[in-house]
Design a protein around this motif. Structure first.
Motif, PDB file in Angstrom:
ATOM      1  N   LEU A 102       0.869  -1.163   0.000  1.00  0.00           N
ATOM      2  CA  LEU A 102       0.000   0.000   0.000  1.00  0.00           C
ATOM      3  C   LEU A 102       0.914   1.223   0.000  1.00  0.00           C
ATOM      4  CD1 LEU A 102      -2.703  -0.875   2.703  1.00  0.00           C
ATOM      5  CD2 LEU A 102      -3.008  -0.886   0.223  1.00  0.00           C
ATOM      6  N   LEU A 103       0.702   2.127  -0.931  1.00  0.00           N
ATOM      7  CA  LEU A 103       1.494   3.353  -0.998  1.00  0.00           C
ATOM      8  C   LEU A 103       0.607   4.534  -0.636  1.00  0.00           C
ATOM      9  CD1 LEU A 103       3.997   5.063  -1.818  1.00  0.00           C
ATOM     10  CD2 LEU A 103       3.103   5.033  -4.167  1.00  0.00           C
ATOM     11  N   GLY A 104       0.958   5.203   0.445  1.00  0.00           N
ATOM     12  CA  GLY A 104       0.221   6.383   0.861  1.00  0.00           C
ATOM     13  C   GLY A 104       1.102   7.615   0.791  1.00  0.00           C
ATOM     14  N   GLY A 105       0.519   8.731   0.399  1.00  0.00           N
ATOM     15  CA  GLY A 105       1.312   9.952   0.312  1.00  0.00           C
ATOM     16  C   GLY A 105       0.455  11.198   0.321  1.00  0.00           C
ATOM     17  N   TYR A 106       1.103  12.322   0.600  1.00  0.00           N
ATOM     18  CA  TYR A 106       0.440  13.626   0.573  1.00  0.00           C
ATOM     19  C   TYR A 106       1.244  14.530  -0.355  1.00  0.00           C
ATOM     20  CZ  TYR A 106      -1.819  17.928   2.129  1.00  0.00           C
ATOM     21  OH  TYR A 106      -2.516  19.109   2.169  1.00  0.00           O
ATOM     22  N   ASP A 107       0.566  15.091  -1.364  1.00  0.00           N
ATOM     23  CA  ASP A 107       1.214  15.969  -2.334  1.00  0.00           C
ATOM     24  C   ASP A 107       0.895  17.416  -1.998  1.00  0.00           C
ATOM     25  OD1 ASP A 107       2.320  13.873  -3.999  1.00  0.00           O
ATOM     26  OD2 ASP A 107       0.268  13.460  -4.649  1.00  0.00           O
ATOM     27  N   LYS A 108       1.933  18.168  -1.690  1.00  0.00           N
ATOM     28  CA  LYS A 108       1.749  19.564  -1.288  1.00  0.00           C
ATOM     29  C   LYS A 108       1.126  20.399  -2.403  1.00  0.00           C
ATOM     30  CE  LYS A 108       5.646  19.624   1.948  1.00  0.00           C
ATOM     31  NZ  LYS A 108       6.944  20.264   2.273  1.00  0.00           N
ATOM     32  N   LYS A 109       1.496  20.103  -3.649  1.00  0.00           N
ATOM     33  CA  LYS A 109       0.983  20.891  -4.765  1.00  0.00           C
ATOM     34  C   LYS A 109      -0.533  20.779  -4.881  1.00  0.00           C
ATOM     35  CE  LYS A 109       1.539  21.611  -9.749  1.00  0.00           C
ATOM     36  NZ  LYS A 109       2.250  21.175 -10.983  1.00  0.00           N
ATOM     37  N   ASP A 110      -1.034  19.556  -4.752  1.00  0.00           N
ATOM     38  CA  ASP A 110      -2.478  19.314  -4.850  1.00  0.00           C
ATOM     39  C   ASP A 110      -3.188  19.484  -3.515  1.00  0.00           C
ATOM     40  OD1 ASP A 110      -2.118  18.687  -7.540  1.00  0.00           O
ATOM     41  OD2 ASP A 110      -1.759  16.575  -7.098  1.00  0.00           O
ATOM     42  N   GLN A 111      -2.398  19.547  -2.438  1.00  0.00           N
ATOM     43  CA  GLN A 111      -2.935  19.667  -1.082  1.00  0.00           C
ATOM     44  C   GLN A 111      -3.967  18.574  -0.781  1.00  0.00           C
ATOM     45  OE1 GLN A 111      -4.331  23.685  -0.465  1.00  0.00           O
ATOM     46  NE2 GLN A 111      -2.258  24.513  -0.327  1.00  0.00           N
ATOM     47  N   MET A 112      -3.583  17.342  -1.080  1.00  0.00           N
ATOM     48  CA  MET A 112      -4.464  16.212  -0.812  1.00  0.00           C
ATOM     49  C   MET A 112      -3.650  14.932  -0.688  1.00  0.00           C
ATOM     50  SD  MET A 112      -6.159  15.589  -4.591  1.00  0.00           S
ATOM     51  CE  MET A 112      -7.022  14.140  -4.029  1.00  0.00           C
ATOM     52  N   GLY A 113      -4.204  13.997   0.078  1.00  0.00           N
ATOM     53  CA  GLY A 113      -3.570  12.701   0.238  1.00  0.00           C
ATOM     54  C   GLY A 113      -4.127  11.697  -0.750  1.00  0.00           C
ATOM     55  N   SER A 114      -3.368  10.649  -0.999  1.00  0.00           N
ATOM     56  CA  SER A 114      -3.816   9.597  -1.914  1.00  0.00           C
ATOM     57  C   SER A 114      -3.240   8.263  -1.481  1.00  0.00           C
ATOM     58  CB  SER A 114      -3.414   9.914  -3.360  1.00  0.00           C
ATOM     59  OG  SER A 114      -2.021  10.139  -3.466  1.00  0.00           O
ATOM     60  N   LEU A 115      -3.915   7.196  -1.869  1.00  0.00           N
ATOM     61  CA  LEU A 115      -3.533   5.843  -1.484  1.00  0.00           C
ATOM     62  C   LEU A 115      -3.594   4.943  -2.705  1.00  0.00           C
ATOM     63  CD1 LEU A 115      -2.922   3.943   0.999  1.00  0.00           C
ATOM     64  CD2 LEU A 115      -5.383   3.475   1.037  1.00  0.00           C
ATOM     65  N   TYR A 116      -2.567   4.098  -2.866  1.00  0.00           N
ATOM     66  CA  TYR A 116      -2.489   3.187  -4.012  1.00  0.00           C
ATOM     67  C   TYR A 116      -2.319   1.752  -3.525  1.00  0.00           C
ATOM     68  CZ  TYR A 116      -2.066   7.117  -7.219  1.00  0.00           C
ATOM     69  OH  TYR A 116      -2.313   8.265  -7.945  1.00  0.00           O
ATOM     70  N   TYR A 117      -3.031   0.860  -4.203  1.00  0.00           N
ATOM     71  CA  TYR A 117      -2.962  -0.572  -3.936  1.00  0.00           C
ATOM     72  C   TYR A 117      -2.082  -1.210  -4.999  1.00  0.00           C
ATOM     73  CZ  TYR A 117      -4.755  -5.412  -3.496  1.00  0.00           C
ATOM     74  OH  TYR A 117      -4.881  -6.766  -3.335  1.00  0.00           O
ATOM     75  N   LEU A 118      -1.049  -1.952  -4.583  1.00  0.00           N
ATOM     76  CA  LEU A 118      -0.165  -2.644  -5.517  1.00  0.00           C
ATOM     77  C   LEU A 118       0.027  -4.079  -5.036  1.00  0.00           C
ATOM     78  CD1 LEU A 118       1.502   0.409  -4.866  1.00  0.00           C
ATOM     79  CD2 LEU A 118       2.246  -0.247  -7.140  1.00  0.00           C
ATOM     80  N   ASP A 119       0.141  -5.022  -6.008  1.00  0.00           N
ATOM     81  CA  ASP A 119       0.403  -6.403  -5.610  1.00  0.00           C
ATOM     82  C   ASP A 119       1.585  -6.977  -6.382  1.00  0.00           C
ATOM     83  OD1 ASP A 119      -0.482  -7.174  -8.146  1.00  0.00           O
ATOM     84  OD2 ASP A 119      -2.449  -7.805  -7.450  1.00  0.00           O
ATOM     85  N   TYR A 120       1.954  -8.198  -6.053  1.00  0.00           N
ATOM     86  CA  TYR A 120       3.162  -8.810  -6.597  1.00  0.00           C
ATOM     87  C   TYR A 120       3.076  -9.089  -8.096  1.00  0.00           C
ATOM     88  CZ  TYR A 120       0.825 -13.366  -6.748  1.00  0.00           C
ATOM     89  OH  TYR A 120      -0.026 -14.392  -7.047  1.00  0.00           O
TER      90      TYR A 120
END
Length: 208
Positions: A102-120
């Motif tokens: 699971l990749l979580g991050g906050y982008d200052k430019k967009d001023q919003m957080g996002s979450l990505y699901y990745l598998d093998y």
């Protein structure tokens, strides 16, 4: 016995992972952090084989850092997700990594957080909430029912604890501790270390 949970809230991303490192029926350690920091505003939560997870996350972290140094700019969460997916997909035909992320991050430019699901297998999907490991068997219905847009921090923390209590309740072999981390405009912070067994003991004592 991996359990990872994450979801997007109002201007933040909340992620939790168990701290158990084990092999087969053996518990090796209880302080293994599965939520690794990619940069100041991104976290990779890993599940799967310990060696593969460590090696692959180190590869991603160092290449993201190298890009930042060479180009004097930080990759967005979306860009890191695409790069990570590409590495997983390429490895399938060479030396596959037994790791789900699971990749979580906050982008200052967009001023919003996002979450990505990745598998093998190299799949990647932007999501509002998700889970990996044994937690994925139990918390999907909870998140589907109680998650909502613009979830404030207090509501989000209570929802996360609800998910973790459900995981502990359903598994035969209990997980002793979970770490909850938050990503927002200020960066990454450890919100709380939740000792599930202690909470259950207190609940029993209160009932008696």
């Amino acid at each position: 016995m991996d359990s990872l949970v994450g979801f997007v809230g109002k201007n933040y991303v909340l992620m939790a992972g168990d701290t158990n490192a084990g092999r087969s029926i053996m518990r090796l350690k209880d302080d293994f952090d599965k939520l690794v920091q990619v940069d100041s505003h991104k976290i990779l939560a890993k599940s799967g084989e310990i060696g593969d997870g460590n090696q692959f996350c180190n590869l991603i972290i160092r290449n993201v850092s190298l890009y930042r140094i060479n180009n004097e700019t930080e990759l967005t969460t979306k860009s890191v997700a695409h790069y990570t997916r590409r590495q997983l997909a390429t490895a399938i035909r060479k030396n596959p990594y037994s790791v789900n992320l699971l990749l979580g991050g906050y982008d200052k430019k967009d001023q919003m957080g996002s979450l990505y699901y990745l598998d093998y297998l190299g799949s990647s999907k932007k999501i509002n909430y998700g889970a990996h490991g044994y937690a994925a068997l139990f918390v999907g219905s909870i998140l589907d029912r109680f998650w909502k847009e613009d979830l404030d921090f207090e509501e989000g923390l209570e929802l996360m604890k609800k998910c973790l209590r459900e995981v502990e309740k359903r598994l035969i072999i209990g997980t002793r501790c979970f770490v909850i981390k938050m990503i927002n405009s200020d960066g990454i912070s450890v919100v709380e270390k939740v000792m599930i067994n202690s909470e259950k003991k207190n609940e029993i004592e209160e009932e008696n």
